[in-house]
Design a protein around this motif. Sequence first.
Motif, mmCIF file in Angstrom:
data_model
loop_
_atom_site.group_PDB
_atom_site.id
_atom_site.type_symbol
_atom_site.label_atom_id
_atom_site.label_comp_id
_atom_site.label_asym_id
_atom_site.label_seq_id
_atom_site.Cartn_x
_atom_site.Cartn_y
_atom_site.Cartn_z
ATOM 1 N N VAL B 5 0.854 -1.244 0.058
ATOM 2 C CA VAL B 5 0.180 -0.153 -0.080
ATOM 3 C C VAL B 5 0.940 1.264 0.059
ATOM 4 O O VAL B 5 2.019 1.163 0.754
ATOM 5 C CB VAL B 5 -0.925 -0.015 1.319
ATOM 6 C CG1 VAL B 5 -1.586 1.297 1.453
ATOM 7 C CG2 VAL B 5 -1.901 -1.301 1.206
ATOM 8 N N GLU B 6 0.792 2.122 -0.887
ATOM 9 C CA GLU B 6 1.676 3.310 -0.995
ATOM 10 C C GLU B 6 0.910 4.400 -0.912
ATOM 11 O O GLU B 6 -0.063 4.790 -1.856
ATOM 12 C CB GLU B 6 2.506 3.172 -2.393
ATOM 13 C CG GLU B 6 3.140 2.051 -2.447
ATOM 14 C CD GLU B 6 3.675 1.681 -3.913
ATOM 15 O OE1 GLU B 6 3.360 2.508 -4.870
ATOM 16 O OE2 GLU B 6 4.585 0.564 -4.191
ATOM 17 N N GLN B 7 1.452 5.281 -0.028
ATOM 18 C CA GLN B 7 0.958 6.807 0.123
ATOM 19 C C GLN B 7 -0.478 6.816 -0.036
ATOM 20 O O GLN B 7 -1.118 7.636 -0.670
ATOM 21 C CB GLN B 7 1.604 7.841 -1.044
ATOM 22 C CG GLN B 7 2.977 7.605 -0.960
ATOM 23 C CD GLN B 7 3.494 8.423 0.218
ATOM 24 O OE1 GLN B 7 2.876 9.543 0.651
ATOM 25 N NE2 GLN B 7 4.342 8.129 0.860
ATOM 26 N N VAL B 8 -1.497 5.911 0.701
ATOM 27 C CA VAL B 8 -2.775 5.970 0.832
ATOM 28 C C VAL B 8 -3.390 6.816 1.501
ATOM 29 O O VAL B 8 -3.078 7.045 2.723
ATOM 30 C CB VAL B 8 -3.237 4.615 0.788
ATOM 31 C CG1 VAL B 8 -4.740 4.709 1.361
ATOM 32 C CG2 VAL B 8 -3.070 3.654 -0.517
ATOM 33 N N LEU B 18 -7.161 7.798 6.772
ATOM 34 C CA LEU B 18 -5.776 7.319 6.497
ATOM 35 C C LEU B 18 -4.886 8.456 5.696
ATOM 36 O O LEU B 18 -5.444 9.150 5.125
ATOM 37 C CB LEU B 18 -5.382 6.237 5.608
ATOM 38 C CG LEU B 18 -6.275 4.886 5.899
ATOM 39 C CD1 LEU B 18 -6.542 4.012 4.923
ATOM 40 C CD2 LEU B 18 -5.594 4.135 7.081
ATOM 41 N N ASP B 19 -3.614 8.777 6.475
ATOM 42 C CA ASP B 19 -3.040 9.912 5.963
ATOM 43 C C ASP B 19 -1.631 9.414 5.249
ATOM 44 O O ASP B 19 -0.607 9.065 6.104
ATOM 45 C CB ASP B 19 -2.571 10.658 7.340
ATOM 46 C CG ASP B 19 -2.229 12.028 6.875
ATOM 47 O OD1 ASP B 19 -2.054 12.385 5.688
ATOM 48 O OD2 ASP B 19 -1.845 12.835 8.027
ATOM 49 N N ARG B 20 -1.327 9.427 4.049
ATOM 50 C CA ARG B 20 -0.345 9.056 2.945
ATOM 51 C C ARG B 20 0.505 7.861 3.784
ATOM 52 O O ARG B 20 1.462 7.999 4.113
ATOM 53 C CB ARG B 20 0.697 10.399 2.904
ATOM 54 C CG ARG B 20 -0.099 11.263 1.836
ATOM 55 C CD ARG B 20 0.555 12.572 2.268
ATOM 56 N NE ARG B 20 0.307 13.350 3.264
ATOM 57 C CZ ARG B 20 1.279 13.965 4.142
ATOM 58 N NH1 ARG B 20 2.505 14.164 3.612
ATOM 59 N NH2 ARG B 20 0.618 14.496 5.305
ATOM 60 N N HIS B 53 -12.645 2.891 -1.612
ATOM 61 C CA HIS B 53 -11.842 3.338 -2.444
ATOM 62 C C HIS B 53 -10.802 4.433 -1.650
ATOM 63 O O HIS B 53 -11.318 5.291 -1.044
ATOM 64 C CB HIS B 53 -12.662 3.882 -3.647
ATOM 65 C CG HIS B 53 -13.255 2.729 -4.565
ATOM 66 N ND1 HIS B 53 -12.239 2.326 -5.391
ATOM 67 C CD2 HIS B 53 -14.328 2.622 -4.529
ATOM 68 C CE1 HIS B 53 -13.445 1.550 -6.094
ATOM 69 N NE2 HIS B 53 -14.427 1.729 -5.633
ATOM 70 N N ALA B 54 -9.639 4.318 -2.047
ATOM 71 C CA ALA B 54 -8.705 5.338 -1.658
ATOM 72 C C ALA B 54 -8.836 6.580 -2.229
ATOM 73 O O ALA B 54 -8.860 6.687 -3.687
ATOM 74 C CB ALA B 54 -7.175 4.713 -1.628
ATOM 75 N N ASP B 55 -8.697 7.847 -1.518
ATOM 76 C CA ASP B 55 -8.549 9.041 -2.248
ATOM 77 C C ASP B 55 -7.430 9.319 -3.101
ATOM 78 O O ASP B 55 -7.494 9.629 -4.080
ATOM 79 C CB ASP B 55 -9.040 10.217 -1.239
ATOM 80 C CG ASP B 55 -10.285 10.049 -0.397
ATOM 81 O OD1 ASP B 55 -11.442 9.479 -1.201
ATOM 82 O OD2 ASP B 55 -10.497 10.551 0.575
ATOM 83 N N GLU B 56 -6.326 8.916 -2.458
ATOM 84 C CA GLU B 56 -5.058 9.075 -3.036
ATOM 85 C C GLU B 56 -4.145 7.687 -2.741
ATOM 86 O O GLU B 56 -4.633 7.111 -1.834
ATOM 87 C CB GLU B 56 -4.245 10.214 -2.601
ATOM 88 C CG GLU B 56 -4.691 11.507 -2.989
ATOM 89 C CD GLU B 56 -4.433 12.641 -1.964
ATOM 90 O OE1 GLU B 56 -3.211 12.359 -1.408
ATOM 91 O OE2 GLU B 56 -5.209 13.482 -1.535
ATOM 92 N N GLY B 57 -3.052 7.458 -3.740
ATOM 93 C CA GLY B 57 -2.451 6.130 -3.463
ATOM 94 C C GLY B 57 -2.608 5.209 -4.126
ATOM 95 O O GLY B 57 -3.692 4.943 -4.999
ATOM 96 N N VAL B 58 -1.733 4.012 -4.007
ATOM 97 C CA VAL B 58 -1.764 3.002 -5.096
ATOM 98 C C VAL B 58 -1.642 1.739 -3.980
ATOM 99 O O VAL B 58 -1.201 1.675 -3.106
ATOM 100 C CB VAL B 58 -0.513 3.006 -5.845
ATOM 101 C CG1 VAL B 58 -0.579 1.600 -6.718
ATOM 102 C CG2 VAL B 58 -0.606 4.160 -6.506
ATOM 103 N N VAL B 59 -2.671 0.705 -4.501
ATOM 104 C CA VAL B 59 -2.513 -0.637 -3.782
ATOM 105 C C VAL B 59 -2.019 -1.731 -4.782
ATOM 106 O O VAL B 59 -2.299 -1.638 -5.927
ATOM 107 C CB VAL B 59 -3.820 -1.146 -3.633
ATOM 108 C CG1 VAL B 59 -3.875 -2.281 -2.758
ATOM 109 C CG2 VAL B 59 -4.260 -0.285 -2.317
#
Lengths: 289, 353
Positions: B5-8, B18-20, B53-59
């Motif tokens: 999980v990256e920068q989510v 969740l904060d980055r 769904h994450a607002d930002e970031g990559v899974v």
Amino acid sequence: MTEPARRGFSRSREPAWLKWLLIGIVYLIVVVLIIVPLLQVFSIALSAGWNAFVQKALVDPDSLHAMWMTFVVSSISVTINIFFGVALAWAVARFQFPGRTLLISMVDLPFAISPVAVGLMFMLLFGRQGFFGSTLEEWGIEIVFSTPGLILATTFVTLPFIARELIPVMEAIGPDEELAAITLGASGWQMFWLVTIPNIRWALLYGVILCTARAMGEFGAVSVLSGKIAGSTETMPLRVDKLFHEHDEPGAFAVASILTLFALMTLIAKAALEHWVLASIKKPDADEL
Amino acid sequence: MSIRVEQVTKRFGAFTALDRLTVEAKGGELLALLGPSGSGKTTLLRIIAGLEHADEGVVRYEEEDVTGTHPRQRGVGFVFQHYALFRHMTVFDNIGFGMRIRKESRQVITQRVRELLHLVRLEGLENRFPAQLSGGQRQRVALARALAVQPKVLLLDEPFGALDAKVRQELRQWLRQLHDEVPITTIFVTHDQEEAFEVADRVVVMKSGRIEQVGSPQEVFDHPANPFVMDFLGHVNVFHGRVHDGKMVAGGIEFNAPENSANAPNATAYVRPHDVDLTRIPESTESIRVKILQINPAGAVARVRCYSEEFGITLQIDLSRDRYLALKPVAGEELFASPRHARIFSPKEDYSI
């Protein structure tokens, strides 16, 4: 009969005479307001003899047509309300969106508005002088004084029944089972048919029964929109009303008794369903844990 | 399969769940997400599963970016806190559901359900309905159902949270064994540090949507990264003081500060209840005079609560059974408490002063 006393208040504090007085009053009200009129309907219907009853209620073409109209209107209205009710309950129970609370209270609106007002409202919208009247006339669509109008009015009046039954059930069950189905690979439809529908089936059926009973008996809104054309836009309640005003009492009561019979059948169906569901809930006892 | 999980980032209105956040579960690892309620651990798990769904970031699953992939296609096994068994289906149909969706033959389903019932030790219960099972049995059915579709990753949301203490204990050990037998990458969420330490290979301690510490249970317990982790992992006695010349001074006692500690005007010493000894005569000049308030000897250790007038604080001391029997303290008695080991934290901003 000791059950009611044990619940709620303790038996020792309530004098026996008060208990029996209250129970007696309830029975009196039920007998005077429900049982006697019900028997009266059947007794007047049969006052001119069995043959006359059959003639008025089951042979007379206008009465038969009224029966057919009631069947058509209520079955289409109930079908529409099944789709609407499930969709609305789903939306409200599964999602948060702006206006959600407003939507929930709007569902109850048909309960609050007088059916006659509903009829007038549709008349003003779809009548010839109405808001959409000229457009509809151009397209050749007839709503007022024809079957679509009856269906529209009946659907509106019975709108809350199914949705109201489903919303609390779907909220209580929660979304987890549906999400579990999705993670196990189910598509939206598979989830809906294999998980959602089986979970809400009893509530749905219960809502359908109540909705049907109400749809069959609907008078006010339908009366405004129908135009009461015998053999065309007359449903059973309208037929009863018309015969009564034409001083054909045995005829009016004959049709009314058939309508009452239908209502009693839905009531029995509802009671049977409740009995059945209760039995199926009680059966699985957690033994050998 | 590894999960990254990256920068989510995930927000619910004004609340940042969740904060980055960046975290990785290695292939075949059993990872615990540990934190208090509201720390974002369940949200993180649901984002990994695709249920949120994450607002930002990559899974990523291995190297593959699955951020936009539907949960149906992710091949995850998800176990819910309240089981989420299909209540109108038997145990057999529950476990076979995923295979039925995949249009497996009846024979294959029957065969595999049998194997799974054996694995979760529920043979003979295949015709029961969920309502006829105990909580522990239900959770095992839920696990079997998730395993039936041969998931690439197993995600468990507070799996034992709704069970009573004894069953929870049994299921923990059983989950650890199961993972050793079926080594699927597993991430589970818990607020119970004992559970996390007992079951997991590595523990991720979370707070307010951020990661406080990642490490093996041993590392996290022995070397908590900060006061929050220290406090979250169990009761601590707190002494306020200052760091001076490599020593932490609090009232009349001194602790050895970590090496290279800069002087700080305010610092905090955290002492675990089992790191305090209790004696009738002072062990050294640093022993603290305390008055015994309450003793609870029922348990593996005797828990003693006592009050220090000098520091104005209530101390919690855990005495071993032998120590307790040798000392036999009574409530109201005046004794001496000697902290043997402390972790010192001084607020970072104070270093610059």
